[in-house]
Design a protein around this motif. Structure first.
Motif, PDB file in Angstrom:
ATOM      1  N   CYS A 250     -28.738  26.402 103.686  1.00 26.44           N
ATOM      2  CA  CYS A 250     -28.184  26.633 102.349  1.00 26.44           C
ATOM      3  C   CYS A 250     -27.054  25.638 102.101  1.00 26.44           C
ATOM      4  O   CYS A 250     -26.481  25.076 103.029  1.00 26.44           O
ATOM      5  N   SER A 251     -26.725  25.465 100.832  1.00 27.88           N
ATOM      6  CA  SER A 251     -25.725  24.466 100.459  1.00 27.88           C
ATOM      7  C   SER A 251     -24.300  24.979 100.595  1.00 27.88           C
ATOM      8  O   SER A 251     -23.385  24.195 100.867  1.00 27.88           O
ATOM      9  N   THR A 252     -24.067  26.273 100.401  1.00 25.46           N
ATOM     10  CA  THR A 252     -22.713  26.822 100.415  1.00 25.46           C
ATOM     11  C   THR A 252     -22.675  28.104 101.231  1.00 25.46           C
ATOM     12  O   THR A 252     -23.705  28.707 101.536  1.00 25.46           O
ATOM     13  N   ARG A 253     -21.445  28.531 101.559  1.00 36.05           N
ATOM     14  CA  ARG A 253     -21.279  29.792 102.272  1.00 36.05           C
ATOM     15  C   ARG A 253     -21.724  30.980 101.416  1.00 36.05           C
ATOM     16  O   ARG A 253     -22.309  31.938 101.937  1.00 36.05           O
ATOM     17  N   GLU A 254     -21.435  30.912 100.134  1.00 33.82           N
ATOM     18  CA  GLU A 254     -21.848  31.992  99.238  1.00 33.82           C
ATOM     19  C   GLU A 254     -23.369  32.114  99.212  1.00 33.82           C
ATOM     20  O   GLU A 254     -23.922  33.218  99.205  1.00 33.82           O
ATOM     21  N   MET A 255     -24.048  30.973  99.204  1.00 35.71           N
ATOM     22  CA  MET A 255     -25.504  31.008  99.227  1.00 35.71           C
ATOM     23  C   MET A 255     -26.018  31.580 100.541  1.00 35.71           C
ATOM     24  O   MET A 255     -27.018  32.295 100.573  1.00 35.71           O
TER      25      MET A 255
ATOM     26  N   SER B 225     -22.055  30.463 109.348  1.00 35.88           N
ATOM     27  CA  SER B 225     -21.254  29.664 108.422  1.00 35.88           C
ATOM     28  C   SER B 225     -19.847  29.519 108.993  1.00 35.88           C
ATOM     29  O   SER B 225     -19.476  30.218 109.945  1.00 35.88           O
TER      30      SER B 225
ATOM     31  N   GLU C 253     -17.065  30.466 107.924  1.00 30.03           N
ATOM     32  CA  GLU C 253     -16.143  31.573 107.742  1.00 30.03           C
ATOM     33  C   GLU C 253     -16.261  32.623 108.849  1.00 30.03           C
ATOM     34  O   GLU C 253     -15.428  33.516 108.934  1.00 30.03           O
TER      35      GLU C 253
ATOM     36  N   THR D 259     -25.279  27.040 107.044  1.00 27.76           N
ATOM     37  CA  THR D 259     -24.829  25.845 106.343  1.00 27.76           C
ATOM     38  C   THR D 259     -25.004  24.638 107.259  1.00 27.76           C
ATOM     39  O   THR D 259     -25.280  24.770 108.451  1.00 27.76           O
ATOM     40  N   ASP D 260     -24.789  23.450 106.702  1.00 28.19           N
ATOM     41  CA  ASP D 260     -24.972  22.230 107.488  1.00 28.19           C
ATOM     42  C   ASP D 260     -23.990  22.155 108.659  1.00 28.19           C
ATOM     43  O   ASP D 260     -24.369  21.852 109.789  1.00 28.19           O
TER      44      ASP D 260
ATOM     45  N   THR E 142     -27.803  17.029 100.429  1.00 29.54           N
ATOM     46  CA  THR E 142     -27.019  16.154  99.561  1.00 29.54           C
ATOM     47  C   THR E 142     -27.388  14.695  99.707  1.00 29.54           C
ATOM     48  O   THR E 142     -27.191  13.910  98.793  1.00 29.54           O
TER      49      THR E 142
END
Length: 604
Positions: free
Chosen positions: A250-255, A274, A276, A300-301, A322
C-alpha cells in the motif's frame, strides 16, 4: 560437494539446509581471486546475498581452523538498513555458522538496549545491527571494534537513501584500518562509488545484476480495475491464486490500516506492517507469517524493505508504486533464490498510462488482464479440491465405522455436496466486479471530421452521437460549467473526453451524451458511485432533439415591472432602480475644467 571453495563447517550447514548449488552471486564471491580482498558487489534483491557475504567472510574469520575461538570482541560487523533485514541476517548467519560455533548478536533500534549491552559484554563473534543503534552503542563504549576483521554493508544504497550516511561514516571511522570491507548494493550509484573509494582498498568489482531480464523468475500481471473497485479486485486476486503467503503493498499507513481491516472482515488471515508499529508488533507479525498463522501481509514500502518470507509466491501492488525502482523492490520480495513468483499490479482505468510508464521504466513485461470473476474463482476452487492429495489418502482404520455410518445414511451426492460446502466455508467469498474492457478489446473509433461540428456561441461543439443520455442534478443555479463537468464525468464514468457528446445545461440539471460504444460501461461505473458524489442517472434526450441548437440569443432583458422590457419603455418611465445590470446612465459633462482646476481638486 556443491560449494567446492567453501569452508567445511559452512559446507555442512549448507548441505543440511538443502542447498544444492550456489546462486550466481554466491559462486562469484567464492572464486579464488576474491580471497582476502575487499569486494564491491552489485546484485539484485533476492539473489542470496546474505549467504554470499557469509561465505566470503569465512576464510578471514576461520582461516584453517574448524571452529571459532572463545567469543570476546566481535570479529565481524554487518550493517543493515532496517530492523527486519537485520533480524533476518542474524537468523541466516546463525545457521550458516552454527557448525563453526559462532555467537551472533543483534543491535537493532526498537529492541531492549540493556539486553543488547549485556550480550555485547558477554562476548560475541558477529554483530548485526542498524546504523542508529550501532552508533548509540559506540558512543556509550559498549561496542568494541578493535578486533574487527570484516565489515559488511548490506543494501548500502538503501542506507544512503534513508539518510544514514553520517552514521555509516562514524562506524567505519571507528573500525580498524586493517580489515576487509564487503559492500553489497542493488545498484552502484555515484554515492556508492564514493564510499567505496573512501573506505575500501583495491576493491574487486562484481556485477551480477547486469545482463538478462529484470526478475526473470517473476511473472508480471497488470489487472485493470474499474473506479472504486480496487478493494474487491484485491479480494478476487488473492482468492484466485491462494498463495501460501502473499504480500500486499500500500502507498500509505492509512491505506494499510484500511486494507488490513477489510481483509480481516472478509476472513483472510492477515497481518499489517507499517512504520507506526512497534518493533515487537512487527516481529510478531512476521513470525505469524513464517509459522503459517497468517497468509497475507499488508505493508508499506519502508516496512517491507529486505523482508524474505518463505513460500511468498504472490506480491500485489494495491497502490501503484511511485517509481520503477520501488516497483522492482516490491516485486523482488517474491521469485527469490531461483523460486518462481507472481507480481500483480492493480491498475485503475484512469491510471493505465502511468502503469505503462512504470513497467517501461522498470524494463519488465506484464500481461494485461481483468480481475477474475466469482464464477471463475469457484471453478478454480473446484479444480484445487479435486487435485487435493487428501482425496487420494487411504482412510485410517479407526475411522472405518464412522465412514460406514455416513455411507448408510446418505448417498454419494449428499456426501459430495457436504464436502464442497465444508471446503468453501473456510474460503472468503469472491466479490462481484463491474465489467472492464482491456485496451485491445476497446472499439477503435475513427476521428470525427471537422464537418461534423457545428458552431454555438462562437465555439466548436460536436454533433449528436446517437448515444445514451444521462442527467445530473447540477445546473446554472449551481454554476455548472463544462470546464469542471467534463473531468467529473470522465472520473465517475471511467470514460475519456472524446466519449462525451453534447452537454445541455439547464437551470436545475445537466444532460449529456455518451458514445454508444461506451454507454454500457458508463452505466456500470456510475452504479457504484458513492452517495457523497454527484448522482448520475440515465435520462432521455433533452427537448428539441439531440442535435446542436442554434446560436444562442442574447440573454433576455430584465423586466422589473413585469410588463415591458426596460429598453422598450419610454424615456420618462425609466428610473435608476429599473436600469438593467451593466447599463450606465448617460450624463453630459457640461463643465469645462482646465488643468488648474484638476490639480486643485487633487491637491485638496
Amino acid at each position: 560437494m556443491p560449494f567446492p571453495q567453501t569452508h567445511p563447517a559452512l559446507a555442512r550447514a549448507l548441505a543440511a539446509k538443502g542447498y544444492e548449488e550456489p546462486t550466481p552471486v554466491q559462486a562469484a564471491v567464492a572464486e579464488p581471486e576474491t580471497a582476502g580482498r575487499d569486494l564491491l558487489v552489485s546484485a539484485q534483491t533476492g539473489s542470496g546475498k546474505t549467504v554470499a557475504y557469509g561465505l566470503a567472510a569465512a576464510g578471514t574469520l576461520l582461516g584453517d581452523a574448524e571452529r571459532l575461538g572463545r567469543a570476546t570482541r566481535p570479529l565481524a560487523l554487518v550493517i543493515a538498513p532496517t530492523r527486519e533485514l537485520a533480524l533476518q541476517v542474524q537468523r541466516e548467519l546463525e545457521w550458516l555458522y552454527a557448525e563453526a560455533g559462532a555467537r551472533v548478536v543483534s543491535c537493532i533500534g526498537g529492541m531492549d538496549v540493556r539486553r543488547e549491552a549485556r550480550s555485547l559484554e558477554g562476548g560475541c563473534h558477529i554483530v548485526v545491527g542498524t546504523p542508529g543503534r550501532l552508533c548509540d552503542h559506540l558512543s556509550r563504549n559498549r561496542l568494541d571494534l578493535s578486533a574487527l576483521r570484516v565489515v559488511v554493508l548490506d543494501e548500502a544504497d538503501e542506507m544512503l537513501d534513508l539518510g544514514f550516511k553520517d552514521e555509516l561514516d562514524q562506524i567505519l571511522e571507528a573500525c580498524p584500518a586493517e580489515r576487509r570491507t564487503l559492500l553489497f548494493s542493488a545498484t552502484i550509484a555515484r554515492e556508492i562509488v564514493a564510499m567505496a573509494r573512501r573506505y575500501q582498498r583495491d576493491a574487486l568489482r562484481i556485477d551480477i545484476s547486469g545482463g538478462g531480464r529484470q526478475h526473470s523468475d517473476i511473472e508480471y500481471r497488470a489487472v485493470l480495475v474499474a473506479p472504486q473497485d480496487g478493494e474487491h479486485a484485491l479480494v478476487n486476486v488473492l482468492r484466485w491464486f491462494e498463495s501460501p503467503t502473499a504480500m500486499v503493498f500500500c502507498s500509505t499507513r492509512e491505506m494499510v490500516r484500511h486494507v488490513h481491516g477489510s481483509l480481516m472482515e472478509r476472513g483472510f488471515a492477515s497481518v499489517a506492517l507499517s512504520g507506526e508499529l512497534s518493533q515487537n508488533e512487527r516481529s510478531r507479525a512476521l513470525e505469524a507469517l513464517r509459522s503459517g498463522q497468517a497468509r497475507v501481509c499488508v505493508a508499506t514500502d519502508v516496512a517491507a524493505r529486505g523482508i524474505d518470507l518463505p513460500d511468498l509466491q504472490l506480491v500485489v501492488h494495491a497502490g501503484l508504486p511511485t517509481d520503477p525502482a520501488t516497483l522492482l523492490h516490491r516485486s523482488g520480495r517474491t521469485g527469490r533464490a531461483g523460486r518462481k513468483g507472481t507480481c500483480v499490479m492493480l491498475v485503475p482505468l484512469l491510471r493505465r498510462r502511468a502503469a505503462e510508464r512504470l513497467l517501461m521504466g522498470a524494463k519488465v513485461q506484464a500481461a494485461w488482464e481483468v480481475a477474475p470473476s466469482p464464477d471463475a474463482i469457484r471453478a478454480r476452487d473446484g479444480e484445487r479440491l479435486l487435485a487435493d492429495p487428501v482425496l487420494a489418502e487411504e482412510a485410517a482404520p479407526e475411522d472405518a465405522a464412522l465412514i460406514e455410518q455416513l455411507c448408510e445414511n446418505r448417498d454419494a451426492a449428499a456426501l459430495a455436496a457436504a464436502l464442497l460446502r465444508f471446503h468453501r466455508q473456510r474460503l472468503p467469498d469472491p466479490e462481484e466486479l463491474r465489467p472492464v474492457s482491456l485496451p485491445s478489446e476497446r472499439p477503435v473509433r475513427e476521428p470525427r471530421p471537422r464537418a461534423e461540428h457545428a458552431v454555438r456561441d462562437g465555439g466548436d461543439v460536436p454533433q449528436a452521437m446517437d448515444g445514451a443520455w444521462f442527467a445530473m442534478p447540477v445546473g446554472r443555479r449551481d454554476k455548472a460549467d463544462p470546464k469542471w463537468l467534463v473531468p467529473l464525468i470522465c472520473r465517475l464514468g471511467g470514460v475519456k473526453k472524446r466519449d462525451i457528446g453534447l452537454i445541455r445545461i439547464a437551470d436545475a440539471e445537466t444532460r449529456f451524451e455518451i458514445a454508444p460504444a461506451m454507454a454500457d460501461r458508463f452505466r456500470a461505473c456510475i452504479e457504484a458511485t458513492d452517495t457523497d458524489e454527484v448522482r448520475i442517472e440515465p435520462s432521455s434526450a433533452p427537448a428539441g432533439g439531440a442535435g446542436p441548437g442554434p446560436r444562442r440569443s442574447p440573454p433576455p432583458s430584465r423586466r422589473p415591472n413585469g410588463d415591458r422590457p426596460y429598453n422598450e419603455r419610454p424615456q420618462g418611465e425609466r428610473s435608476q432602480g429599473d436600469r438593467p445590470q451593466g447599463e450606465r446612465p448617460f450624463r453630459r459633462n457640461t463643465e469645462k475644467r482646465g488643468a488648474g482646476s484638476s490639480r486643485k481638486r487633487h491637491s485638496a
